[in-house]
Write an enzyme that holds these catalytic residues in place. Structure first.
Site, mmCIF file in Angstrom:
data_model
loop_
_atom_site.group_PDB
_atom_site.id
_atom_site.type_symbol
_atom_site.label_atom_id
_atom_site.label_comp_id
_atom_site.label_asym_id
_atom_site.label_seq_id
_atom_site.Cartn_x
_atom_site.Cartn_y
_atom_site.Cartn_z
ATOM 1 N N PHE A 137 -25.081 33.875 52.201
ATOM 2 C CA PHE A 137 -25.293 34.612 50.964
ATOM 3 C C PHE A 137 -24.080 35.811 51.478
ATOM 4 O O PHE A 137 -23.973 36.048 52.429
ATOM 5 C CB PHE A 137 -26.428 35.524 50.416
ATOM 6 C CG PHE A 137 -26.640 36.080 49.048
ATOM 7 C CD1 PHE A 137 -26.792 35.528 48.059
ATOM 8 C CD2 PHE A 137 -26.607 37.564 50.121
ATOM 9 C CE1 PHE A 137 -26.588 36.879 47.260
ATOM 10 C CE2 PHE A 137 -26.408 38.790 48.943
ATOM 11 C CZ PHE A 137 -26.690 37.659 46.795
ATOM 12 N N THR A 138 -23.411 36.555 50.313
ATOM 13 C CA THR A 138 -22.269 37.510 50.426
ATOM 14 C C THR A 138 -22.518 39.114 51.176
ATOM 15 O O THR A 138 -22.075 38.436 51.984
ATOM 16 C CB THR A 138 -22.323 37.544 49.386
ATOM 17 O OG1 THR A 138 -23.201 38.488 48.078
ATOM 18 C CG2 THR A 138 -21.323 36.980 48.008
ATOM 19 N N ASP A 228 -35.341 35.616 54.218
ATOM 20 C CA ASP A 228 -34.382 36.041 53.225
ATOM 21 C C ASP A 228 -36.014 36.090 52.150
ATOM 22 O O ASP A 228 -35.574 34.982 51.492
ATOM 23 C CB ASP A 228 -33.484 35.517 52.938
ATOM 24 C CG ASP A 228 -32.643 36.637 51.740
ATOM 25 O OD1 ASP A 228 -33.624 37.367 51.127
ATOM 26 O OD2 ASP A 228 -31.671 36.684 51.460
ATOM 27 N N LYS A 271 -34.934 41.637 43.326
ATOM 28 C CA LYS A 271 -35.233 40.575 42.294
ATOM 29 C C LYS A 271 -37.025 40.042 42.631
ATOM 30 O O LYS A 271 -37.727 40.277 41.712
ATOM 31 C CB LYS A 271 -34.568 39.821 43.055
ATOM 32 C CG LYS A 271 -33.224 40.113 44.133
ATOM 33 C CD LYS A 271 -32.371 40.428 43.279
ATOM 34 C CE LYS A 271 -30.862 41.196 44.202
ATOM 35 N NZ LYS A 271 -30.533 40.469 45.426
ATOM 36 N N ARG A 395 -19.832 32.914 41.350
ATOM 37 C CA ARG A 395 -20.084 32.369 42.522
ATOM 38 C C ARG A 395 -19.722 31.447 43.362
ATOM 39 O O ARG A 395 -19.951 30.367 43.129
ATOM 40 C CB ARG A 395 -21.708 31.869 42.333
ATOM 41 C CG ARG A 395 -22.382 33.290 42.188
ATOM 42 C CD ARG A 395 -22.304 34.256 44.305
ATOM 43 N NE ARG A 395 -23.030 34.851 43.683
ATOM 44 C CZ ARG A 395 -22.846 36.671 44.328
ATOM 45 N NH1 ARG A 395 -21.383 36.735 44.750
ATOM 46 N NH2 ARG A 395 -23.528 37.589 44.562
ATOM 47 N N PHE A 462 -15.446 40.061 45.403
ATOM 48 C CA PHE A 462 -15.695 39.931 44.254
ATOM 49 C C PHE A 462 -16.682 41.065 43.850
ATOM 50 O O PHE A 462 -15.948 40.744 42.122
ATOM 51 C CB PHE A 462 -17.396 39.215 44.540
ATOM 52 C CG PHE A 462 -18.161 39.375 45.006
ATOM 53 C CD1 PHE A 462 -18.017 39.214 45.974
ATOM 54 C CD2 PHE A 462 -19.515 39.824 44.194
ATOM 55 C CE1 PHE A 462 -19.670 39.503 46.721
ATOM 56 C CE2 PHE A 462 -20.479 40.141 44.818
ATOM 57 C CZ PHE A 462 -20.343 40.310 46.219
HETATM 58 C C1 LIG Z 1 -29.361 40.521 46.420
HETATM 59 C C2 LIG Z 1 -29.313 39.618 47.279
HETATM 60 C C3 LIG Z 1 -29.635 40.484 48.924
HETATM 61 C C4 LIG Z 1 -29.154 41.741 48.674
HETATM 62 O O1 LIG Z 1 -30.515 42.824 48.507
HETATM 63 P P1 LIG Z 1 -29.846 44.320 47.239
HETATM 64 O O2 LIG Z 1 -31.087 44.773 46.925
HETATM 65 O O3 LIG Z 1 -28.588 43.731 45.874
HETATM 66 O O4 LIG Z 1 -28.988 44.840 48.808
HETATM 67 C C5 LIG Z 1 -29.902 39.812 49.835
HETATM 68 N N1 LIG Z 1 -30.174 38.339 49.340
HETATM 69 C C6 LIG Z 1 -30.733 37.659 48.428
HETATM 70 C C7 LIG Z 1 -30.496 36.438 47.626
HETATM 71 C C8 LIG Z 1 -30.004 38.145 47.725
HETATM 72 O O5 LIG Z 1 -30.273 37.310 46.193
#
Ligand SMILES: *Cc1c(COP(=O)(O)O)cnc(C)c1O
Length: 472
Positions: A137-138, A228, A271, A395, A462
């Site tokens: 993930f970025t 995560d 999220k 993406r 990006f």
């Molecule tokens: C959004 C996201 C992050 C990073 O979280 P932020 O609150 O944007 O800093 C890390 N892992 C995943 C899978 C995400 O979707």
């Protein structure tokens, strides 16, 4: 096989729909922007949807991050904010909620997910170590690299194939991980970085059997697993739906069991947890906790607020409980699937099966005539905005960035444009408008010539890169 929306989505006798388990108390007007305004806005933004002003956007599907609609209870919770510098009561409410629902012993709040990634990467990676994970993930990979680690992808190969159906496309390839441990030695492995669901693969889930087997593989080597947990609630829905033995278990129960196979987790509360800002990292190990609690003071704030206001922590604690309600998760994923079914009926290429938080358009198949160097997914996001004012996100090759050693583009197999659905924000009618716009861009697809990058930032390009259209 093409599904039929009216058949799939519940108009026939006997079918029960997934209607939202809430009603609307307050509304926020949307702005409709003319085609001329959209053309000017896109030029001003360098053909990058991240650089558009939200006032120029009609339906905003850029991200599901921090775009959640809070409930009346969460708004009421904001009024209970205890803004003491140290030891505020909302922290203890949040800590207790995370301990009870996710099951980890020690909690450190952070301002959002990447704050947690920063602290964990710095604490748990020694320079030169490898961090295997189920697809990058970025922000996660960026922090692992800044801490001196090297990310290695160990997701199953099915994850890289957009059209392929597999119930748990986010699974770790255990044989590949075992071979990596054999080759490099356990001490070179910082930890396994496990994401559930896997955002970059299309919101694809990890099965309970996979995380259990991962635990068995790692235990004898003393390799830790950090999760995560950003979209674990949505992952739990797929386990409940698809995995034998979990059909009768609650989402909350599944989340708790899943976490039990890991040594700690980090979270972007923006999220799953139905708030607009916040995050945390939680671990069982005493020594690691002490290091995290030391670092949070340097980078985020005191260990009882970590960059958040007390009221934010209260809203997260309430949001965690709401996010674990079975009928909420069912409606959340039901709405994503509704959009997916419309597009599938029109034979528009999307990542299959539909994942938890978004529809991922397969830009490689959509613009089959464009080479990846012309940024097909970025082009598709720009064309969607021009068509209707809908904002999507790239993406693909732009998000993947460059190899820090060779300087070349990473060239991911998946070249995707993401239509991300904010939680509890838009209606089914909005989903219809989105599907119709995608269809109209699809019908005009042969007229797109792609983009060239004219400005490239050094980190996470990006977000801020600028482009120009290639003509004729
Ligand atoms: C959004 C996201 C992050 C990073 O979280 P932020 O609150 O944007 O800093 C890390 N892992 C995943 C899978 C995400 O979707």
């Amino acid at each position: 096989m093409s599904t039929n929306v009216s058949r799939t989505m519940g108009q026939q006798a006997g079918r029960r729909s997934w209607a939202e388990p809430w009603k609307i108390k307050m509304v926020e007007p949307l702005r409709v922007v003319s085609r001329d305004q959209r053309t000017a806005a896109l030029r001003g933004a360098g053909w990058n949807t991240f650089l558009l002003r939200s006032d120029d956007v009609y339906i905003d599907l850029l991200t599901d991050s921090g775009t959640n609609a809070m409930s009346d209870r969460q708004w009421a919770g904001l009024m209970l904010g205890d803004e003491a510098y140290a030891g505020g009561r909302n922290f203890y409410h949040l800590e207790e909620t995370i301990q009870r629902r996710y099951g980890y012993r020690h909690v450190v709040p952070t301002h959002q997910g990447r704050g947690a990634e920063h602290l964990l990467s710095k604490s748990a990676i020694r320079p030169g170590q490898i961090v295997p994970g189920n697809m990058y993930f970025t922000t996660t990979r960026a922090h692992q690299e800044l801490a001196g680690g090297t990310f290695t992808d160990v997701v199953i190969p099915e994850a890289h194939d957009a059209a392929l159906h597999h119930p748990f496309k986010g699974n770790v390839d255990l044989a590949e991980l075992a071979a990596l441990i054999e080759r490099e030695g356990a001490e070179r492995i910082a930890y396994v970085s496990l994401a559930a669901t896997v955002n970059m693969a299309g919101g694809q889930p990890v099965s309970m059997a996979n995380v259990r087997a991962l635990r068995e593989l790692c235990r004898p080597h003393g390799i830790r697993i950090f999760l995560d947990a950003t979209r674990l609630v949505e992952n739990a829905f797929f386990i409940q739906e698809r995995e034998e033995g979990y059909g009768d278990r609650s989402i909350a129960d599944i989340v708790r069991e899943f976490c039990g196979y890991t040594d700690g987790a980090w979270m972007s509360s923006k999220k799953d947890s139905l708030v607009n800002i916040g995050g945390w990292v939680a671990v069982d190990d005493e020594g690691l906790f002490e290091e995290l609690r030391n670092l949070v003071v340097l980078y985020e704030g005191l260990h009882t607020y970590g960059g958040l206001a007390g009221r934010d922590m209260e809203a997260i604690a309430i949001g965690i409980e709401e996010s674990l309600q079975d009928d909420y998760v069912r409606a959340r994923i039901g709405q994503v699937r509704y959009l997916g079914a419309l597009l599938t009926d029109w034979e528009i290429p999307i990542v299959q099966p539909v994942g938890g938080h978004a529809i991922f358009l397969d830009a490689r198949a959509f613009y089959a005539h464009l080479p990846q160097d012309r940024f097909p997914a970025q082009t598709l996001a720009a064309e969607l905005y021009l068509d209707s004012g809908i904002r999507a996100m790239e993406r693909g090759i732009v998000s993947a960035g460059r190899d820090p050693v060779t300087g070349d583009h990473h060239r991911p197999n998946l070249e995707l444009t993401r239509l991300t659905i904010p939680r509890r924000v838009y209606t089914q009618a909005h989903m219809d408008v989105v599907a119709e716009s995608v269809k109209s861009v699809f019908d005009e697809r042969t007229r797109a010539h792609g983009l060239r990058m004219v400005y490239e930032p050094r980190y996470l390009r990006f977000f801020q890169a600028r482009f120009e259209p290639i003509t004729g």
